[in-house]
Design a protein around this motif. Structure first.
Motif, mmCIF file in Angstrom:
data_model
loop_
_atom_site.group_PDB
_atom_site.id
_atom_site.type_symbol
_atom_site.label_atom_id
_atom_site.label_comp_id
_atom_site.label_asym_id
_atom_site.label_seq_id
_atom_site.Cartn_x
_atom_site.Cartn_y
_atom_site.Cartn_z
ATOM 1 N N LEU A 1 6.855 -13.133 -10.209
ATOM 2 C CA LEU A 1 6.641 -11.950 -11.036
ATOM 3 C C LEU A 1 5.151 -11.791 -11.364
ATOM 4 N N GLN A 2 4.502 -12.929 -11.639
ATOM 5 C CA GLN A 2 3.065 -12.868 -11.949
ATOM 6 C C GLN A 2 2.273 -12.361 -10.743
ATOM 7 N N GLU A 3 2.663 -12.869 -9.557
ATOM 8 C CA GLU A 3 1.995 -12.463 -8.319
ATOM 9 C C GLU A 3 2.166 -10.949 -8.110
ATOM 10 N N GLU A 4 3.411 -10.466 -8.324
ATOM 11 C CA GLU A 4 3.688 -9.041 -8.173
ATOM 12 C C GLU A 4 2.822 -8.237 -9.136
ATOM 13 N N THR A 5 2.796 -8.676 -10.381
ATOM 14 C CA THR A 5 2.029 -7.943 -11.397
ATOM 15 C C THR A 5 0.554 -7.880 -11.015
ATOM 16 N N LYS A 6 0.022 -9.025 -10.546
ATOM 17 C CA LYS A 6 -1.408 -9.038 -10.163
ATOM 18 C C LYS A 6 -1.648 -8.025 -9.053
ATOM 19 N N ASN A 7 -0.764 -8.042 -8.019
ATOM 20 C CA ASN A 7 -0.935 -7.110 -6.895
ATOM 21 C C ASN A 7 -0.815 -5.657 -7.332
ATOM 22 N N ILE A 8 0.165 -5.398 -8.216
ATOM 23 C CA ILE A 8 0.339 -4.022 -8.713
ATOM 24 C C ILE A 8 -0.936 -3.587 -9.431
ATOM 25 N N ASN A 9 -1.441 -4.467 -10.287
ATOM 26 C CA ASN A 9 -2.613 -4.091 -11.083
ATOM 27 C C ASN A 9 -3.857 -3.901 -10.210
ATOM 28 N N VAL A 10 -3.997 -4.740 -9.166
ATOM 29 C CA VAL A 10 -5.152 -4.578 -8.266
ATOM 30 C C VAL A 10 -5.058 -3.223 -7.571
ATOM 31 N N SER A 11 -3.853 -2.921 -7.075
ATOM 32 C CA SER A 11 -3.707 -1.682 -6.336
ATOM 33 C C SER A 11 -3.883 -0.471 -7.254
ATOM 34 N N LEU A 12 -3.384 -0.552 -8.488
ATOM 35 C CA LEU A 12 -3.591 0.563 -9.430
ATOM 36 C C LEU A 12 -5.058 0.672 -9.821
ATOM 37 N N HIS A 13 -5.732 -0.464 -9.862
ATOM 38 C CA HIS A 13 -7.164 -0.458 -10.162
ATOM 39 C C HIS A 13 -7.909 0.317 -9.057
ATOM 40 N N ASN A 14 -7.514 0.085 -7.811
ATOM 41 C CA ASN A 14 -8.144 0.806 -6.694
ATOM 42 C C ASN A 14 -7.833 2.306 -6.752
ATOM 43 N N PHE A 15 -6.625 2.605 -7.187
ATOM 44 C CA PHE A 15 -6.225 4.020 -7.359
ATOM 45 C C PHE A 15 -7.145 4.667 -8.412
ATOM 46 N N THR A 16 -7.361 3.949 -9.516
ATOM 47 C CA THR A 16 -8.232 4.452 -10.584
ATOM 48 C C THR A 16 -9.665 4.614 -10.077
ATOM 49 N N LYS A 17 -10.099 3.655 -9.244
ATOM 50 C CA LYS A 17 -11.478 3.727 -8.710
ATOM 51 C C LYS A 17 -11.670 5.004 -7.892
ATOM 52 N N LEU B 1 12.783 22.703 11.037
ATOM 53 C CA LEU B 1 13.228 21.343 11.311
ATOM 54 C C LEU B 1 12.696 20.472 10.174
ATOM 55 N N VAL B 2 13.568 19.702 9.569
ATOM 56 C CA VAL B 2 13.153 18.887 8.419
ATOM 57 C C VAL B 2 13.325 17.419 8.781
ATOM 58 N N ARG B 3 12.276 16.651 8.588
ATOM 59 C CA ARG B 3 12.370 15.202 8.845
ATOM 60 C C ARG B 3 11.807 14.434 7.657
ATOM 61 N N THR B 4 12.265 13.224 7.504
ATOM 62 C CA THR B 4 11.864 12.448 6.318
ATOM 63 C C THR B 4 11.502 11.009 6.693
ATOM 64 N N SER B 5 10.724 10.397 5.833
ATOM 65 C CA SER B 5 10.468 8.961 5.968
ATOM 66 C C SER B 5 10.362 8.382 4.556
ATOM 67 N N TYR B 6 10.504 7.073 4.473
ATOM 68 C CA TYR B 6 10.527 6.436 3.137
ATOM 69 C C TYR B 6 9.894 5.046 3.277
ATOM 70 N N LEU B 7 8.779 4.849 2.594
ATOM 71 C CA LEU B 7 8.124 3.536 2.702
ATOM 72 C C LEU B 7 7.831 2.970 1.332
ATOM 73 N N GLN B 8 7.599 1.664 1.321
ATOM 74 C CA GLN B 8 7.116 1.051 0.081
ATOM 75 C C GLN B 8 5.896 0.190 0.392
ATOM 76 N N ILE B 9 5.035 0.067 -0.614
ATOM 77 C CA ILE B 9 3.912 -0.864 -0.496
ATOM 78 C C ILE B 9 4.174 -1.947 -1.532
ATOM 79 N N TYR B 10 4.485 -3.117 -1.019
ATOM 80 C CA TYR B 10 4.839 -4.226 -1.907
ATOM 81 C C TYR B 10 3.893 -5.381 -1.615
#
Ligand SMILES: Nc1ncnc2c1ncn2[C@@H]1O[C@H](COP(=O)(O)OP(=O)(O)OP(=O)(O)O)[C@@H](O)[C@H]1O
Length: 459
Positions: free
Chosen positions: A273-289, A153-162
């Motif tokens: 766009l600036q707000e998005e970029t800041k959030n992306i960079n914070v979240s990638l920073h946490n990924f790097t941490k 049985l195959v099931r799927t889901s699709y999410l985004q973190i924005y």
């Protein structure tokens, strides 16, 4: 159980220069050596002094001195001529097969904006990426739902973190979803919808539907830049007869992750766009941490909880999962600083160790088990109904026969009565006509033998 290095692999994919980058005269600042799985980065040197490295400066770079090159080795290196099929075979195919066999697997694309993450994970219609290829392999391997090797049985889901909020890309009304502990050390996203799929086409239809809702924006580097992290999950349940009248179930989970791209903040960009970029960079920073903590000897605390992304990907990073991280890089001099950062990050990630084991004895968590019990229940119900119908049918048949017999009796009676009535009527008609005949005869003055006629007598 598989332990160690082989469960966390790092690949680097260097994309070709794009048509808009070629005529600019930008030097290619990275070279991919596919034989030795090495990437060489050449520091671009400006011929003339210039205040910034950018599109206006094309043609100003010169080749660096050997001392200004850096070389990095990875598990897999892919270059500008590597096809989507090469990428799939070298980075994803083994993981997908393991997931069919009950392991967790993940493929994570990370890298600078416009470096080719979405191209690698999803691809285009003409050049399909990892998701459509994985879907094909999964369904060609499991064949059908009633494969002799068991049921799937195959099931799927699709999410985004924005902007640090999770939303369901397949059920747009489900926004700002919460992450919950599952009680077994794992996490799940509350109320995230899951969709059972029966073939690769159904997966592609869901991807198409969800991707339309994914947050994108026009940026300096990419006219369709993904502004969210996207996680597409394929769960494969496999149920087999356990030899004791029950079902032994394994559950493999494949996560295909397209991270939002890191980029320098463009202070001239609109505030959204600036707000998005800041959030992306914070979240990638946490990924790097998290990657840094996992690869620093002696560090016990891993800050998974600092961001939604790392919490969701906890298994994939240092957990029970076979992971390949594909770091994508753009080859031009303009991207040199980001490229070096990506290459260093990828080198560090090579030291992550995952432990992967088959997820067995999962019948309680499996949808296939609840489907099986439901099918059993319905079959039983159907059987009861069927035997109930037999009894009713016989009874109904007997009643019908009885009714028929009664009807025939009534019919015979009626016919008999009708016959008698007809005979009586005929007799009556006969008598009437005889009377009339006799009366007529009387009116005609027929002499009565031996006396005077009645009329004559009255005159
Ligand atoms: N290996 C490749 N071969 C050909 N074209 C590529 C390749 N990689 C990327 N591209 C093209 O480069 C452009 C940017 O790629 P893509 O959108 O995948 O980048 P991205 O890393 O996902 O960007 P962002 O983080 O901004 O979403 C697209 O036009 C894509 O088709």
């Amino acid at each position: 159980m598989c332990e160690g290095r082989e469960n966390f692999k790092v690949a680097v994919r260097v994309r070709p220069r794009l048509p808009n980058e070629v005529p600019s005269g930008f030097l290619q600042c990275v070279e991919a050596d596919l034989v030795h799985n090495t990437v060489v980065a050449n520091k671009p040197i400006l011929k003339k002094a210039s205040s910034r490295i950018g599109i206006d400066d094309f043609g100003e770079f010169v080749r660096p001195e050997p001392s200004q090159t850096q070389s990095f080795t990875y598990d897999v290196v892919l270059g500008k001529d590597s096809s989507q099929q090469d990428v799939f075979l070298r980075c994803a195919s083994d993981i997908v097969k393991s997931v069919i066999n009950g392991y967790n697997g993940s493929i994570i694309a990370s890298g600078q904006t416009s470096s080719g993450k979405t191209y690698t994970i999803a691809g285009t219609k003409e050049e399909p990426g990892i998701i459509p290829r994985a879907a094909q392999i999964i369904f060609s391997q499991i064949g059908s739902y009633s494969n002799p090797a068991g049921q799937y049985l195959v099931r799927t889901s699709y999410l985004q973190i924005y902007n640090e909020k999770i939303s369901d890309l397949l059920e747009p009304s489900r926004e700002n979803l919460k992450i919950r502990e599952d009680g077994c050390g794992g996490v799940f996203v509350e109320t995230l919808s899951e969709h059972v799929v029966r073939d690769a086409e159904e997966i592609m239809a869901l991807i198409k539907r969800g991707t339309r809702l994914r947050a994108t924006n026009v940026t300096r580097m990419n006219k369709e830049s993904s502004r969210s992290h996207a996680v597409f999950t394929i769960i494969i349940e496999h149920g087999k007869d356990d030899g004791h009248g029950g079902m032994a179930v394994t559950i493999g989970k494949l996560r295909l992750v397209d991270l939002a791209g890191s980029e320098r903040l463009d202070v001239d960009a609109e505030s959204k766009l600036q707000e998005e970029t800041k959030n992306i960079n914070v979240s990638l920073h946490n990924f790097t941490k998290v990657v840094t903590a996992l690869t620093t000897p002696g560090v016990k605390y891993i800050p998974y909880r600092d961001s939604k992304l790392t919490r969701i990907l906890q298994d994939c990073l240092g957990g029970n999962c076979k992971t390949t991280m594909i770091a994508t890089i753009a080859p031009t001099s303009e991207c040199y600083i980001e490229t070096i950062n990506t290459l260093k990050f990828a080198k560090r990630a090579k030291n992550i160790r995952n432990i992967a084991q088959v997820n067995e004895d999962m019948s309680e968590k499996a949808l296939i088990s609840s489907y099986q019990s439901e099918i059993k229940r319905l079959k039983l119900q159907l059987q009861e109904r069927s035997s109930g119908t037999d009894i009713d049918y016989i009874k109904l048949l007997q009643e019908r026969q009885e009714e028929q017999r009664e009807k025939e009796e009534v019919k015979t009676k009626l016919e008999m009565q009708q016959k008698l009535a007809d005979e009586a009527q005929a007799e009556k008609t006969k008598l009437i006509s005889r009377i009339r005949e006799l009366e007529d005869k009387s009116l005609c003055g027929l002499s009565v033998p031996g006396g005077a006629s009645k009329r004559g007598a009255s005159w």
